[in-house]
Design a protein around this motif. Structure first.
Motif, PDB file in Angstrom:
ATOM      1  N   GLY A   1       0.810  -1.221   0.000  1.00 39.56           N
ATOM      2  CA  GLY A   1       0.000   0.000   0.000  1.00 39.56           C
ATOM      3  C   GLY A   1       0.841   1.268   0.000  1.00 39.56           C
ATOM      4  O   GLY A   1       0.520   2.232  -0.704  1.00 39.56           O
ATOM      5  N   GLN A   2       1.920   1.284   0.787  1.00 39.92           N
ATOM      6  CA  GLN A   2       2.759   2.478   0.862  1.00 39.92           C
ATOM      7  C   GLN A   2       3.467   2.729  -0.474  1.00 39.92           C
ATOM      8  O   GLN A   2       3.534   3.859  -0.967  1.00 39.92           O
ATOM      9  N   ALA A   3       3.977   1.641  -1.048  1.00 32.57           N
ATOM     10  CA  ALA A   3       4.664   1.775  -2.349  1.00 32.57           C
ATOM     11  C   ALA A   3       3.670   2.256  -3.410  1.00 32.57           C
ATOM     12  O   ALA A   3       3.992   3.102  -4.261  1.00 32.57           O
ATOM     13  N   ARG A   4       2.445   1.754  -3.325  1.00 36.96           N
ATOM     14  CA  ARG A   4       1.411   2.151  -4.296  1.00 36.96           C
ATOM     15  C   ARG A   4       1.135   3.659  -4.193  1.00 36.96           C
ATOM     16  O   ARG A   4       1.033   4.360  -5.187  1.00 36.96           O
ATOM     17  N   LYS A   5       1.057   4.112  -2.922  1.00 35.19           N
ATOM     18  CA  LYS A   5       0.804   5.533  -2.687  1.00 35.19           C
ATOM     19  C   LYS A   5       1.961   6.380  -3.257  1.00 35.19           C
ATOM     20  O   LYS A   5       1.741   7.408  -3.900  1.00 35.19           O
ATOM     21  N   THR A   6       3.181   5.919  -3.023  1.00 33.66           N
ATOM     22  CA  THR A   6       4.356   6.647  -3.536  1.00 33.66           C
ATOM     23  C   THR A   6       4.302   6.728  -5.061  1.00 33.66           C
ATOM     24  O   THR A   6       4.598   7.776  -5.650  1.00 33.66           O
ATOM     25  N   MET A   7       3.911   5.625  -5.689  1.00 29.20           N
ATOM     26  CA  MET A   7       3.837   5.628  -7.158  1.00 29.20           C
ATOM     27  C   MET A   7       2.780   6.612  -7.659  1.00 29.20           C
ATOM     28  O   MET A   7       2.993   7.345  -8.628  1.00 29.20           O
ATOM     29  N   ILE A   8       1.652   6.632  -6.949  1.00 28.71           N
ATOM     30  CA  ILE A   8       0.561   7.521  -7.388  1.00 28.71           C
ATOM     31  C   ILE A   8       0.961   8.988  -7.254  1.00 28.71           C
ATOM     32  O   ILE A   8       0.663   9.806  -8.112  1.00 28.71           O
ATOM     33  N   TYR A   9       1.692   9.316  -6.162  1.00 26.89           N
ATOM     34  CA  TYR A   9       2.062  10.717  -5.942  1.00 26.89           C
ATOM     35  C   TYR A   9       3.429  11.075  -6.538  1.00 26.89           C
ATOM     36  O   TYR A   9       3.928  12.171  -6.312  1.00 26.89           O
TER      37      TYR A   9
END
Ligand code: SF4
Ligand code: SF4
Length: 289
Positions: free
Chosen positions: A243-251
């Motif tokens: 989830g954290q990596a996904r958030k980083t990718m999105i932002y």
């Protein structure tokens, strides 16, 4: 219209495209010229019934100053994309108003995969504005090199231009480089055998005998802020389990630029011009004070 009137109409339409529309070059092709290359159902006269002529306008993408900027971001985000469309709209309006003939902008953006309903590259060649090159099949104009093209399809019959008799590519300098190294400058800038997109061969007379272009690879490299790369990024994001990596990718800046490119439809601005940067055709036009 007799021949004299047709010639006068052709001059007027071209003049309007060049002066009011700001096109750098304008050429005309008869619709029948497409028959040899385009299957029935996809020809200009299938897009506009009764069509007689395709008028092609070419314009520069980056300015001479943009080519010289040491900051690569200038070329990434400030192309004059779609500028050639201005001339096309102005000529189409002029034809309908002055001559009472139908005129439309030819559909040139992809509607399925990377395929547009009508090829502007072919249109430019048939209108005598350039020939295909070893660099990604880009159509090179003999004076300006890389140009961006758009066209009008019209029921008005105009006087066609002759196709260029001599291939613009390869330039004499490129033949010499090929003889010495086995690669032309554009191929050396992006060689397929080293993970790049281009390959090709010249025959003994210095003409192109083989040409290879990996469009899928080039597309994701040269237009990494656009529809294709948005789809690619999205697939990666939704399959990221952390989830954290996904958030980083999105932002991330990368995804931000992707989304921003989509909202302004900036796909036509490329992030790689290397094969054209080394091309000698049109180089003189890029050198200003
Ligand atoms: S635009 Fe860039 S990636 Fe595409 S063929 Fe040219 S050098 Fe290669
Ligand atoms: S550098 Fe330009 S002129 Fe030379 S081979 Fe490549 S595309 Fe053709």
């Amino acid at each position: 219209m007799n021949e004299t009137e047709r010639l006068a109409a052709t001059r007027r339409v071209k003049q309007v495209g060049l002066t009011e529309g700001g096109a750098l070059v304008v050429g005309c092709a008869p619709v029948d010229a497409f028959n040899e290359f385009v299957p029935e159902g996809h020809r200009p006269q299938d897009i506009l019934p009764g069509a007689k002529t395709v008028i092609v306008a070419g314009n520069k993408g980056p300015t001479a100053g943009a080519w010289r900027s040491p900051d690569h971001r200038v070329m990434e985000i400030t192309g004059y994309d779609f500028r050639e469309n201005v001339a096309v709209h102005i000529m189409a309006d002029f034809i309908e108003r002055e001559f009472g003939h139908q005129a439309i902008q030819a559909p040139s953006l992809p509607t399925a995969g990377h395929h547009p309903p009508m090829s502007m590259m072919l249109s430019a060649v048939l209108a005598g504005l350039g020939t295909r090159s070893l660099a990604a099949n880009i159509i090179l104009h003999p004076q300006y090199g890389l140009l961006y093209y758009a066209s009008v399809i019209t029921t008005l019959e105009l006087v066609p231009d002759q196709r260029l008799e001599k291939n613009v590519c390869p330039a004499p300098m490129c033949v010499k480089v090929y003889e010495a190294s086995g690669k032309t400058p554009c191929i050396a800038s992006c060689p397929a055998d080293e993970g790049g997109c281009l390959d090709g061969k010249l025959d003994r007379e210095g003409n192109i005998s083989e040409s290879y272009y990996n469009r899928e690879r080039c597309h994701s490299r040269a237009m990494n802020f656009g529809v294709g790369s948005f789809q690619k990024s999205l697939a990666e994001i939704v399959s990221e389990p952390d989830g954290q990596a996904r958030k980083t990718m999105i932002y991330s800046d990368f995804f931000f630029n992707n989304v921003s490119a989509l909202s302004f439809y900036k796909e036509s601005v490329a992030q790689c011009f290397e094969c054209m940067r080394v091309c000698p055709i049109g180089r003189k036009e890029k050198i200003l004070k």
